[in-house]
Each structure stands twice: as structure tokens, then as C-alpha cells.
Design a protein around this motif. Structure first.
Motif, PDB file in Angstrom:
ATOM      1  N   GLU A  32      10.392  -5.840  -1.255  1.00 41.67           N
ATOM      2  CA  GLU A  32      10.287  -4.460  -1.750  1.00 41.67           C
ATOM      3  C   GLU A  32       8.967  -4.202  -2.463  1.00 41.67           C
ATOM      4  OE1 GLU A  32      13.708  -3.457  -4.111  1.00 41.67           O
ATOM      5  OE2 GLU A  32      15.027  -3.413  -2.358  1.00 41.67           O
ATOM      6  N   GLU A  33       8.503  -5.167  -3.223  1.00 38.90           N
ATOM      7  CA  GLU A  33       7.258  -4.969  -3.960  1.00 38.90           C
ATOM      8  C   GLU A  33       6.094  -4.767  -2.990  1.00 38.90           C
ATOM      9  OE1 GLU A  33       6.586  -6.989  -7.988  1.00 38.90           O
ATOM     10  OE2 GLU A  33       5.387  -8.145  -6.558  1.00 38.90           O
ATOM     11  N   VAL A  34       6.037  -5.577  -1.941  1.00 39.93           N
ATOM     12  CA  VAL A  34       4.978  -5.427  -0.944  1.00 39.93           C
ATOM     13  C   VAL A  34       5.116  -4.086  -0.224  1.00 39.93           C
ATOM     14  CG1 VAL A  34       4.053  -6.353   1.228  1.00 39.93           C
ATOM     15  CG2 VAL A  34       4.620  -7.899  -0.654  1.00 39.93           C
ATOM     16  N   ARG A  35       6.336  -3.690   0.095  1.00 38.24           N
ATOM     17  CA  ARG A  35       6.558  -2.404   0.763  1.00 38.24           C
ATOM     18  C   ARG A  35       6.074  -1.246  -0.127  1.00 38.24           C
ATOM     19  NH1 ARG A  35      10.980  -3.748   2.912  1.00 38.24           N
ATOM     20  NH2 ARG A  35      12.353  -3.286   1.173  1.00 38.24           N
ATOM     21  N   GLU A  36       6.352  -1.308  -1.417  1.00 33.75           N
ATOM     22  CA  GLU A  36       5.890  -0.260  -2.345  1.00 33.75           C
ATOM     23  C   GLU A  36       4.370  -0.172  -2.378  1.00 33.75           C
ATOM     24  OE1 GLU A  36       7.284   2.125  -4.286  1.00 33.75           O
ATOM     25  OE2 GLU A  36       9.249   1.662  -3.472  1.00 33.75           O
ATOM     26  N   LEU A  37       3.695  -1.309  -2.189  1.00 36.02           N
ATOM     27  CA  LEU A  37       2.232  -1.349  -2.248  1.00 36.02           C
ATOM     28  C   LEU A  37       1.576  -1.115  -0.891  1.00 36.02           C
ATOM     29  CD1 LEU A  37       1.838  -4.431  -4.616  1.00 36.02           C
ATOM     30  CD2 LEU A  37       1.506  -2.004  -5.193  1.00 36.02           C
ATOM     31  N   GLY A  38       2.374  -0.884   0.137  1.00 37.86           N
ATOM     32  CA  GLY A  38       1.840  -0.641   1.471  1.00 37.86           C
ATOM     33  C   GLY A  38       1.057   0.653   1.558  1.00 37.86           C
ATOM     34  N   ALA A  39       0.161   0.705   2.516  1.00 40.34           N
ATOM     35  CA  ALA A  39      -0.766   1.835   2.664  1.00 40.34           C
ATOM     36  C   ALA A  39      -0.069   3.181   2.723  1.00 40.34           C
ATOM     37  CB  ALA A  39      -1.631   1.632   3.907  1.00 40.34           C
ATOM     38  N   GLU A  40       0.986   3.292   3.522  1.00 46.59           N
ATOM     39  CA  GLU A  40       1.645   4.592   3.680  1.00 46.59           C
ATOM     40  C   GLU A  40       2.255   5.084   2.372  1.00 46.59           C
ATOM     41  OE1 GLU A  40       1.484   6.779   6.118  1.00 46.59           O
ATOM     42  OE2 GLU A  40       0.173   5.390   7.179  1.00 46.59           O
ATOM     43  N   ASN A  41       2.732   4.189   1.539  1.00 44.08           N
ATOM     44  CA  ASN A  41       3.279   4.606   0.250  1.00 44.08           C
ATOM     45  C   ASN A  41       2.170   4.854  -0.766  1.00 44.08           C
ATOM     46  OD1 ASN A  41       5.567   5.240  -1.395  1.00 44.08           O
ATOM     47  ND2 ASN A  41       5.178   3.352  -2.503  1.00 44.08           N
ATOM     48  N   MET A  42       1.195   3.969  -0.827  1.00 38.99           N
ATOM     49  CA  MET A  42       0.126   4.104  -1.819  1.00 38.99           C
ATOM     50  C   MET A  42      -0.627   5.420  -1.663  1.00 38.99           C
ATOM     51  SD  MET A  42       0.289   1.539  -3.856  1.00 38.99           S
ATOM     52  CE  MET A  42      -1.270   1.387  -4.714  1.00 38.99           C
ATOM     53  N   ARG A  43      -0.855   5.830  -0.450  1.00 35.22           N
ATOM     54  CA  ARG A  43      -1.636   7.057  -0.259  1.00 35.22           C
ATOM     55  C   ARG A  43      -0.866   8.308  -0.660  1.00 35.22           C
ATOM     56  NH1 ARG A  43      -2.652   9.151   5.552  1.00 35.22           N
ATOM     57  NH2 ARG A  43      -0.617   9.134   6.550  1.00 35.22           N
ATOM     58  N   ARG A  44       0.428   8.185  -0.845  1.00 36.34           N
ATOM     59  CA  ARG A  44       1.202   9.316  -1.342  1.00 36.34           C
ATOM     60  C   ARG A  44       0.904   9.572  -2.817  1.00 36.34           C
ATOM     61  NH1 ARG A  44       6.629   7.548  -1.224  1.00 36.34           N
ATOM     62  NH2 ARG A  44       7.205   9.625  -1.893  1.00 36.34           N
ATOM     63  N   PHE A  45       0.424   8.558  -3.520  1.00 30.15           N
ATOM     64  CA  PHE A  45       0.224   8.661  -4.963  1.00 30.15           C
ATOM     65  C   PHE A  45      -1.238   8.599  -5.389  1.00 30.15           C
ATOM     66  CE2 PHE A  45       4.454   6.895  -4.292  1.00 30.15           C
ATOM     67  CZ  PHE A  45       5.230   7.669  -5.129  1.00 30.15           C
ATOM     68  N   TRP A  46      -2.085   7.953  -4.608  1.00 28.15           N
ATOM     69  CA  TRP A  46      -3.455   7.669  -5.021  1.00 28.15           C
ATOM     70  C   TRP A  46      -4.448   8.198  -4.002  1.00 28.15           C
ATOM     71  CZ3 TRP A  46      -3.308   5.566  -9.774  1.00 28.15           C
ATOM     72  CH2 TRP A  46      -2.150   4.884 -10.153  1.00 28.15           C
ATOM     73  N   THR A  47      -5.658   8.487  -4.477  1.00 32.53           N
ATOM     74  CA  THR A  47      -6.749   8.859  -3.577  1.00 32.53           C
ATOM     75  C   THR A  47      -7.519   7.592  -3.200  1.00 32.53           C
ATOM     76  OG1 THR A  47      -8.371   9.157  -5.344  1.00 32.53           O
ATOM     77  CG2 THR A  47      -7.001  11.090  -4.764  1.00 32.53           C
ATOM     78  N   VAL A  48      -8.358   7.697  -2.192  1.00 32.18           N
ATOM     79  CA  VAL A  48      -9.206   6.568  -1.803  1.00 32.18           C
ATOM     80  C   VAL A  48     -10.074   6.143  -2.979  1.00 32.18           C
ATOM     81  CG1 VAL A  48     -11.170   5.896  -0.349  1.00 32.18           C
ATOM     82  CG2 VAL A  48      -9.215   7.082   0.670  1.00 32.18           C
ATOM     83  N   GLU A  49     -10.642   7.116  -3.666  1.00 36.10           N
ATOM     84  CA  GLU A  49     -11.514   6.798  -4.803  1.00 36.10           C
ATOM     85  C   GLU A  49     -10.742   6.095  -5.916  1.00 36.10           C
ATOM     86  OE1 GLU A  49     -14.726   5.938  -6.693  1.00 36.10           O
ATOM     87  OE2 GLU A  49     -14.753   6.852  -4.702  1.00 36.10           O
ATOM     88  N   GLU A  50      -9.536   6.536  -6.196  1.00 34.71           N
ATOM     89  CA  GLU A  50      -8.725   5.862  -7.216  1.00 34.71           C
ATOM     90  C   GLU A  50      -8.394   4.441  -6.804  1.00 34.71           C
ATOM     91  OE1 GLU A  50      -6.172   9.495  -9.232  1.00 34.71           O
ATOM     92  OE2 GLU A  50      -5.572   8.770  -7.243  1.00 34.71           O
ATOM     93  N   MET A  51      -8.125   4.239  -5.529  1.00 35.09           N
ATOM     94  CA  MET A  51      -7.844   2.892  -5.042  1.00 35.09           C
ATOM     95  C   MET A  51      -9.063   1.992  -5.219  1.00 35.09           C
ATOM     96  SD  MET A  51      -4.692   2.661  -4.021  1.00 35.09           S
ATOM     97  CE  MET A  51      -4.790   1.078  -3.187  1.00 35.09           C
ATOM     98  N   ARG A  52     -10.230   2.538  -4.977  1.00 31.25           N
ATOM     99  CA  ARG A  52     -11.463   1.740  -5.137  1.00 31.25           C
ATOM    100  C   ARG A  52     -11.693   1.375  -6.604  1.00 31.25           C
ATOM    101  NH1 ARG A  52     -14.687   5.333  -0.855  1.00 31.25           N
ATOM    102  NH2 ARG A  52     -14.570   3.901   0.903  1.00 31.25           N
ATOM    103  N   ARG A  53     -11.263   2.231  -7.519  1.00 34.86           N
ATOM    104  CA  ARG A  53     -11.505   1.985  -8.947  1.00 34.86           C
ATOM    105  C   ARG A  53     -10.397   1.177  -9.612  1.00 34.86           C
ATOM    106  NH1 ARG A  53     -12.332   7.772  -9.628  1.00 34.86           N
ATOM    107  NH2 ARG A  53     -10.619   7.638 -11.085  1.00 34.86           N
ATOM    108  N   MET A  54      -9.344   0.839  -8.894  1.00 30.31           N
ATOM    109  CA  MET A  54      -8.262   0.087  -9.510  1.00 30.31           C
ATOM    110  C   MET A  54      -8.797  -1.215 -10.071  1.00 30.31           C
ATOM    111  SD  MET A  54      -4.629   0.606  -7.781  1.00 30.31           S
ATOM    112  CE  MET A  54      -3.919   2.230  -7.696  1.00 30.31           C
ATOM    113  N   PRO A  55      -8.381  -1.563 -11.280  1.00 28.52           N
ATOM    114  CA  PRO A  55      -8.963  -2.715 -11.971  1.00 28.52           C
ATOM    115  C   PRO A  55      -8.413  -4.066 -11.523  1.00 28.52           C
ATOM    116  CG  PRO A  55      -7.364  -1.628 -13.381  1.00 28.52           C
ATOM    117  CD  PRO A  55      -7.465  -0.800 -12.125  1.00 28.52           C
ATOM    118  N   PHE A  56      -7.796  -4.127 -10.368  1.00 20.15           N
ATOM    119  CA  PHE A  56      -7.305  -5.410  -9.858  1.00 20.15           C
ATOM    120  C   PHE A  56      -7.382  -5.418  -8.352  1.00 20.15           C
ATOM    121  CE2 PHE A  56      -3.883  -2.720 -11.531  1.00 20.15           C
ATOM    122  CZ  PHE A  56      -3.340  -2.251 -10.368  1.00 20.15           C
TER     123      PHE A  56
END
Length: 194
Positions: free
Chosen positions: A170-194
Motif C-alpha cells: 500500500e505504501e508503494v501504491r500511495e507513492l506511485g506516479a498516478e497518485n502522486m500527481r493528484r497532489f503534487w506538481t512536477v516542480e514540487e516533486m523536484r523540490r522534495m527534500p528526500f
């Protein structure tokens, strides 16, 4: 006064990641297809997490298979088996500690699944209860206070195995591309501190 109206608005510099305001909840509208670059950006965390989760899956499978067949892996001494089990406990606890201290708080700003009161963290608690029992059992065996009985260890593993495997998926599924893009922009993903 006419000159001021003709000038383009000055945009503020982008905020550091930590100051980003939470966005509105994800919408259920179909999203456009991701480009290969966007897919890589949005899927980065899932791939990274799955790498670690696969190591936990392999070690769990080694331990559980030995317990289910009542036979240690070929060439593995009792001492090495106990160390493998204790290392599994330590590494999984460290992994969850890092997630809870550094990863989940950032993701929880926009993603409900990573908030304290919800499922992923409650799964951590259930897994840790099992890890504590496992560690205590293995430590007693290592100190010679009890004999290692693989059937007994299997009962401990089975006590939290289902929630562990569900959580790893489930954790990997939550972090998958299709879910992540529902919440974050490309720029925010690039700036993530991890």
C-alpha cells in the motif's frame, strides 16, 4: 498611472518546499497522460521505496520459509539465522523511524494517507508490536535462555505478517506516479527534500 498598468506583474520567487501551502484536495477528473519524464519524476519515490521494501520482503521470505519448513537455509548457522532476524527487526524499525520523522510529515501536508491518524501509521504500530515480540524471542535464543524453535518463531511472524505485506504494497501504491500527481506538481516533486 498609465505606465504602471502596462507593466507586467512581478511574480514572487518560488517558496522553499517547507513553506508551500497545502493544495486543494485531489480532483477525480481524468488527468492527461504523463510524459516519460513526468512519469519518472512522479514515480521516483515509489521506486525508491519499493527498493527498500523488496529487501524486507526477501528477508521475511527467508525467515518465514525456514520456519514453515522447519529447516534453516542451507549453510546458515543458528547464529547467522538469529542475526538475520534481529537485523530485519532493526532495519525495518529504522526505516519506519525515518519515514515517520522525515517523509510522512512532508507527504501529509497534501496526502491524507500519510497523516498520523490514518492507516499507514496505524500499520506501523501493529508491525512494531510484532517486531518487539520477534526481537524479544530472538534475543532470548541468542542469549541461550531458550532454544530456537522455528514453529514458535513462525507464530510470531504470522502474528504481523499480513499487515506487514499489506503495508509494503500500500505504501508503494500511495507513492506511485498516478497518485502522486493528484497532489503534487512536477516542480514540487523536484523540490522534495528526500
Amino acid at each position: 498611472m498609465g505606465d504602471a498598468a502596462a507593466q507586467p506583474p512581478v511574480s514572487a520567487p518560488p517558496k522553499p518546499f517547507e513553506e508551500a501551502a497545502p493544495s486543494a484536495p485531489a480532483q477525480s477528473e481524468p488527468l492527461p497522460k504523463l510524459t516519460p519524464v513526468e512519469l519518472r519524476i512522479f514515480n521516483r519515490l515509489a521506486e525508491h521505496m519499493d527498493h527498500f521494501h523488496n529487501m524486507f520482503r526477501r528477508t521475511w521470505t527467508t525467515l518465514h520459509t525456514a520456519c514453515a519448513t522447519d529447516t534453516r537455509p542451507p549453510g546458515m548457522s543458528i547464529r547467522a539465522f538469529l542475526t538475520t532476524g534481529l537485523d530485519f527487526c532493526a532495519h525495518l524499525e529504522a526505516h519506519h523511524g525515518i519515514e515517520e520523522a522525515h517523509v510522512f510529515p512532508v507527504l501529509a501536508r497534501k496526502m491524507p494517507a500519510f497523516r498520523r491518524e490514518l492507516q499507514l501509521l496505524s500499520q506501523h504500530q501493529e508491525i512494531h508490536t510484532g517486531l518487539e515480540k520477534m526481537r524479544a524471542y530472538l534475543e532470548e535464543c541468542r542469549r541461550g535462555e531458550r532454544e530456537l524453535r522455528l514453529g514458535e518463531l513462525k507464530e510470531v511472524l504470522d502474528g504481523f505478517g499480513s499487515v506487514l505485506w499489506t503495508h509494503l504494497d500500500e505504501e508503494v501504491r500511495e507513492l506511485g506516479a498516478e497518485n502522486m500527481r493528484r497532489f503534487w506538481t512536477v516542480e514540487e516533486m523536484r523540490r522534495m527534500p528526500f
